[in-house]
Design a protein around this motif. Structure first.
Motif, PDB file in Angstrom:
ATOM      1  N   SER A 130      49.193  24.110  28.376  1.00  0.00           N
ATOM      2  CA  SER A 130      49.414  24.147  29.822  1.00  0.00           C
ATOM      3  C   SER A 130      48.222  24.814  30.512  1.00  0.00           C
ATOM      4  CB  SER A 130      50.701  24.914  30.136  1.00  0.00           C
ATOM      5  OG  SER A 130      50.503  26.283  29.853  1.00  0.00           O
ATOM      6  N   ASP A 131      48.228  24.777  31.856  1.00  0.00           N
ATOM      7  CA  ASP A 131      47.117  25.334  32.627  1.00  0.00           C
ATOM      8  C   ASP A 131      46.914  26.825  32.346  1.00  0.00           C
ATOM      9  OD1 ASP A 131      46.739  22.874  33.666  1.00  0.00           O
ATOM     10  OD2 ASP A 131      47.789  23.253  35.569  1.00  0.00           O
ATOM     11  N   CYS A 171      52.566  24.152  24.579  1.00  0.00           N
ATOM     12  CA  CYS A 171      53.855  23.568  24.944  1.00  0.00           C
ATOM     13  C   CYS A 171      54.247  22.557  23.877  1.00  0.00           C
ATOM     14  CB  CYS A 171      53.755  22.856  26.291  1.00  0.00           C
ATOM     15  SG  CYS A 171      53.200  23.966  27.590  1.00  0.00           S
ATOM     16  N   ARG A 197      57.537  26.817  25.445  1.00  0.00           N
ATOM     17  CA  ARG A 197      56.169  27.231  25.824  1.00  0.00           C
ATOM     18  C   ARG A 197      55.839  28.551  25.151  1.00  0.00           C
ATOM     19  NH1 ARG A 197      56.897  25.910  32.152  1.00  0.00           N
ATOM     20  NH2 ARG A 197      57.102  23.641  31.900  1.00  0.00           N
TER      21      ARG A 197
END
Lengths: 280, 160
Positions: free
Chosen positions: A80-81, A86, A179
């Protein structure tokens, strides 16, 4: 089925049906899965490596099984950013072992669950939702401070596990993704029960910039837990020696023919030390 | 009951199944009895087949989950002319079977291993066979056979 002259080439063997009958749905979207799970006594099926043996033992009697493994949205691994890894809920252990290179300790854990055939079917979402007190993944999720994303909310790992074989998931709620914040250093060390190869005790240690987290599986009657004394000690001194002077955790430990509660408590300390050493 | 079709060893096999019909029962019901049911509790590996190229325990997957998949069983392992393939021949050459009950699962697991790892070490083979149990405890020669099938010299490994 007997005596109906079924064709040998096309008839399934039904002489000895062990499971109660159920309907089966195999949706390819999350929405359709949720609809199917709305039926009374419907149950989600992921990799089935626990649920199918459970059904054979007639320990469960769902009206309907809803397979979650044909839903592309639930599969795969990405970053993810904010840098978290994830993992889709229906991603198999083998896929995590091969594809979670960004979080090597997690990949190593996945690659050591069960055996190769089990790893090709079993999934991370299934393991977390089942919360077997001896399973590996709950330790990874808890030690990583992971977020369990469901179809309706995000649940911190600290709030997710609710005792042996129990989680805070509602009826009909399914895990979509997990996550994992990626730690600076981490290791999972499993002391295997020699027959089942489940964790007699497994300890996941993860070092983050804001502190160390230690999660223990296999040992306690209430399932996976954080060993906070070890976290405090390791946060100021990340060395195996920092653990050796601690008292063993005071959780109620499992006692069975494979190990007494005292033995398990001792192993928690030993395996924590090994995990710190292996994390480097 | 619904009818499903699974491609088994390259040929479509159709049949009626219930939701609870296991893949292993579908296969054996279709006459493909080389896939064995040993423990039926997903521990022994006698029922290992490949589903879309991956080794799985056929007693722990429902037939409907394999609908449309490519399934490979022991019956499809021999060479097209009917002679034993490299792994099967190595099992014969190195006495990799005693009663033979676990052998189909062992051969299918070995095939999956060698596809992933063409020259595994003895340790890697033993690790990979963790889910395949031989009631005769004939592991040494099974491991030796798989090493030989991968083209490695096994003359230094003692027969035990």
């Amino acid at each position: 089925m007997k005596g109906q002259g079924r064709s040998k080439a096309t008839g399934p063997v039904q002489e000895e049906t062990k499971m109660y009958a159920f309907d089966f749905e195999r949706p390819d979207t999350i929405d359709d899965a949720l609809k199917a799970l709305g039926a009374e006594d419907a149950q989600p099926l992921s990799g089935g490596q626990t649920l199918i043996p459970t059904l054979k033992s007639r320990l469960a009697m769902p009206s309907k099984l809803v397979s979650l493994t044909a839903i592309p949205e639930l599969k795969g691994i990405c970053t993810s950013d904010d840098g978290a890894l994830c993992v889709g809920a229906a991603t198999t252990h083998a896929e995590v072992a091969a594809g979670a290179g960004a979080y090597p300790a997690l990949a190593a854990l996945a690659g050591n669950i069960g055996d190769p055939a089990v790893r090709n079917r079993g999934t991370i979402g299934g393991s977390l939702a089942n919360n077997d007190p001896s399973a590996c993944y709950p330790a990874a999720a808890l030690a990583s401070g992971a977020t369990i994303v469901t179809n309706s909310r995000q649940i911190a790992a600290d709030d997710f596990f609710d005792g042996m074989f129990t989680t805070v998931l509602d009826e009909g709620e399914i895990i979509v993704e997990v996550r994992f914040p990626v730690p600076q250093k981490a290791s999972y060390q499993k002391f295997e029960q020699p027959a089942s190869r489940f964790a007699l005790v497994g300890v996941f240690v993860a070092k983050y910039p804001d502190g160390v987290r230690v999660a223990v599986t296999g040992a306690a009657e209430d399932g996976v837990f954080r060993w906070t004394q070890a976290e405090t000690a390791l946060s100021s001194d990340f060395s195996a020696g920092a653990v050796s002077g601690l008292d063993v955790p005071d959780n109620a430990m499992i006692g069975d023919l494979h190990g007494s509660p005292e033995y398990r408590a001792h192993l928690v300390k030993v395996m924590t030390g090994r995990a710190v050493k292996a994390a480097g | 009951m619904s009818d499903i079709t699974i491609n088994v060893n390259g040929k479509p096999v159709s049949g009626p199944v219930e939701g609870r019909t296991l893949l292993v029962d579908f296969l054996r019901g279709a006459g493909l009895t080389g896939t064995h049911v040993g423990c039926d509790t997903s521990q022994c590996g006698a029922c290992v087949v490949h589903v879309d190229g991956k080794a799985v325990k056929a007693c722990s997957i429902f037939a409907v989950e394999a609908e449309g998949a490519e399934v490979a069983t022991i019956e499809g392992q021999a060479n097209p002319d009917g002679s034993l393939n490299v792994i099967q021949q190595a099992f014969q050459d190195h006495h990799g079977l005693q009663c033979g009950f676990c052998t189909p699962g062992m051969v299918m697991s070995a095939a999956a291993l060698l596809k992933e790892n063409p020259r595994p070490s003895e340790h890697e083979i033993r690790e990979y066979l963790e889910g395949n149990i031989c009631r005769c405890t004939g592991y040494h020669n099974i491991v030796k056979a798989i090493m030989a099938a991968s083209g490695q010299d096994v003359s230094a490994i003692a027969a035990e």
